[in-house]
Design a protein around this motif. Structure first.
Motif, PDB file in Angstrom:
ATOM      1  N   LEU A 161      30.886  23.070  50.685  1.00 27.04           N
ATOM      2  CA  LEU A 161      29.622  23.167  51.403  1.00 27.04           C
ATOM      3  C   LEU A 161      29.324  24.565  51.942  1.00 27.04           C
ATOM      4  CD1 LEU A 161      30.027  19.863  53.456  1.00 27.04           C
ATOM      5  CD2 LEU A 161      28.454  20.215  51.533  1.00 27.04           C
ATOM      6  N   ALA A 162      30.338  25.414  51.993  1.00 22.02           N
ATOM      7  CA  ALA A 162      30.195  26.697  52.679  1.00 22.02           C
ATOM      8  C   ALA A 162      29.245  27.665  51.993  1.00 22.02           C
ATOM      9  CB  ALA A 162      31.573  27.343  52.848  1.00 22.02           C
ATOM     10  N   ASP A 163      28.959  27.470  50.706  1.00 22.87           N
ATOM     11  CA  ASP A 163      27.997  28.360  50.051  1.00 22.87           C
ATOM     12  C   ASP A 163      26.564  27.858  50.194  1.00 22.87           C
ATOM     13  OD1 ASP A 163      28.313  26.174  48.427  1.00 22.87           O
ATOM     14  OD2 ASP A 163      28.293  27.303  46.546  1.00 22.87           O
ATOM     15  N   ARG A 164      26.373  26.705  50.838  1.00 24.53           N
ATOM     16  CA  ARG A 164      25.033  26.144  51.051  1.00 24.53           C
ATOM     17  C   ARG A 164      24.665  26.047  52.532  1.00 24.53           C
ATOM     18  NH1 ARG A 164      22.773  23.401  46.632  1.00 24.53           N
ATOM     19  NH2 ARG A 164      23.940  23.904  44.739  1.00 24.53           N
ATOM     20  N   PHE A 165      25.676  25.919  53.396  1.00 23.44           N
ATOM     21  CA  PHE A 165      25.459  25.714  54.823  1.00 23.44           C
ATOM     22  C   PHE A 165      26.296  26.686  55.641  1.00 23.44           C
ATOM     23  CE2 PHE A 165      24.817  21.494  52.920  1.00 23.44           C
ATOM     24  CZ  PHE A 165      23.675  21.026  53.556  1.00 23.44           C
ATOM     25  N   THR A 166      25.870  26.901  56.879  1.00 28.40           N
ATOM     26  CA  THR A 166      26.769  27.445  57.897  1.00 28.40           C
ATOM     27  C   THR A 166      27.477  26.239  58.491  1.00 28.40           C
ATOM     28  OG1 THR A 166      25.311  29.310  58.401  1.00 28.40           O
ATOM     29  CG2 THR A 166      26.945  28.706  60.074  1.00 28.40           C
ATOM     30  N   VAL A 167      28.708  26.027  58.071  1.00 30.06           N
ATOM     31  CA  VAL A 167      29.449  24.819  58.437  1.00 30.06           C
ATOM     32  C   VAL A 167      30.218  25.062  59.736  1.00 30.06           C
ATOM     33  CG1 VAL A 167      31.122  23.100  57.696  1.00 30.06           C
ATOM     34  CG2 VAL A 167      29.706  24.271  55.992  1.00 30.06           C
ATOM     35  N   CYS A 168      30.025  24.181  60.696  1.00 32.33           N
ATOM     36  CA  CYS A 168      30.724  24.258  61.981  1.00 32.33           C
ATOM     37  C   CYS A 168      31.427  22.924  62.234  1.00 32.33           C
ATOM     38  CB  CYS A 168      29.755  24.548  63.119  1.00 32.33           C
ATOM     39  SG  CYS A 168      28.822  26.090  62.926  1.00 32.33           S
ATOM     40  N   ALA A 169      32.683  23.007  62.617  1.00 32.62           N
ATOM     41  CA  ALA A 169      33.444  21.800  62.940  1.00 32.62           C
ATOM     42  C   ALA A 169      34.409  22.145  64.069  1.00 32.62           C
ATOM     43  CB  ALA A 169      34.212  21.299  61.718  1.00 32.62           C
TER      44      ALA A 169
END
Length: 307
Positions: free
Chosen positions: A79-87
């Protein structure tokens, strides 16, 4: 070279606890190039381990019962190439700060999610959670309308008796941990075998459970005070059933995603769809309660298609 942190004294309310952080403990073994960080959710409040990676629209991933952000190890790289992923690891979970006497009921946990989003100043967020995290995504969307774009909720945990449906081992252990007198004893007796046995009840195919993920949970579970966290979490689970009362307040689009072998029954799933006015439902084949590990390709695909 891995960084080592000295022991520091943290203050929260009237409680003080010692925190020792060694970067070799909280590193991402499934993605060594990425390094999680820590931040305080509120001034003087609990510090949490979090990961922020990628670029694009904001996506916040919320993990499940007795897990941590590593639950999403098979989907974050997709998902990291489509979103700014935060967890992040909720307070007390994973490698986040353990606060003695903390409240693990849904309203308190929802407040942590709201604080996390506001602390990172994330706009137009896609909130995605699994199990307990899915319920928190839904209730947070009901309360934090100005920052949430949509919700994708995988197998929301909002029915009774919940995790006790996983298998007989889960039912016995959870009931024992919640029980008076013997509860603290059982909470402190968690072993790798018992944890793996419960988790396998969340899969249609138990072979989908990564061995190294169990090892990671065991490492965090050995921290002083974690048995009290586990007991608090299990005792607070009924509050997630009560949280369904917030669902009609949700004004953003919602995608409910259920594994066809999830612990919930079809009537419970349909009841949730009916409670949420802008909801649609997807059912994943050959998938249990822990979809992010059992069906990561489908998990990622559904999120990417919401863009």
């Amino acid at each position: 070279m891995m960084q080592h942190f000295q022991i520091q004294l943290w203050t929260y309310g009237t409680s003080k606890i010692m925190v020792s952080r060694n970067a070799t403990d909280y590193a991402l073994r499934w993605w060594p190039d990425q390094k999680p960080e820590f931040l305080s959710l509120t001034p003087g409040g609990p510090e949490v381990r979090y990961l922020r990676v990628g670029q694009g629209p904001a996506l916040v991933l919320l993990h499940s019962i007795r897990t941590q952000l590593d639950l999403f190890q098979r989907v974050i790289p997709k998902l990291a190439d489509r979103f700014t992923v935060c967890a992040f690891d909720y307070p007390g979970f994973g490698w986040s700060e353990i606060v003695p006497g903390a409240d693990y009921r849904e309203p308190a946990m929802r407040e942590h999610v709201v604080n996390f989003i506001e602390r990172l100043d994330l706009p137009d967020v896609t909130l995605t959670g699994e199990s307990l995290g899915a319920t928190l995504a839904l209730t947070t969307a009901a309360m934090l309308r100005d920052r949430v774009r949509q919700v994708v909720a995988f197998n929301p945990y909002d029915y009774f008796p919940g995790v006790e449906r996983a298998n007989l081992l889960a039912s016995f252990i959870i009931k024992s941990v919640r029980a008076p007198v013997i509860g603290p004893i059982f909470a402190g007796m968690e072993s790798r075998a018992s944890l793996a046995g419960i988790l396998k009840g969340g899969f249609h195919d138990p072979r989908s459970l990564p061995s190294d993920f169990i090892d990671e949970l065991v490492r965090g579970g050995k921290r002083p005070g974690y048995s009290n966290v586990a007991r608090g979490v299990y005792k607070g689970l009924p509050s997630y059933v009560a949280a369904r009362s917030y669902y009609p307040r949700i004004d953003v689009p919602v995608t409910l995603v259920y594994g066809d072998h999830d612990w919930s029954c079809p009537a419970e799933r349909e009841a949730n769809r009916a409670r949420i006015k802008r909801a649609k439902m997807i059912v994943l084949k050959n998938t249990g309660h822990i979809a992010s590990l059992e069906s990561p390709e489908e998990f990622a695909r559904i999120l990417i298609e919401t863009l």
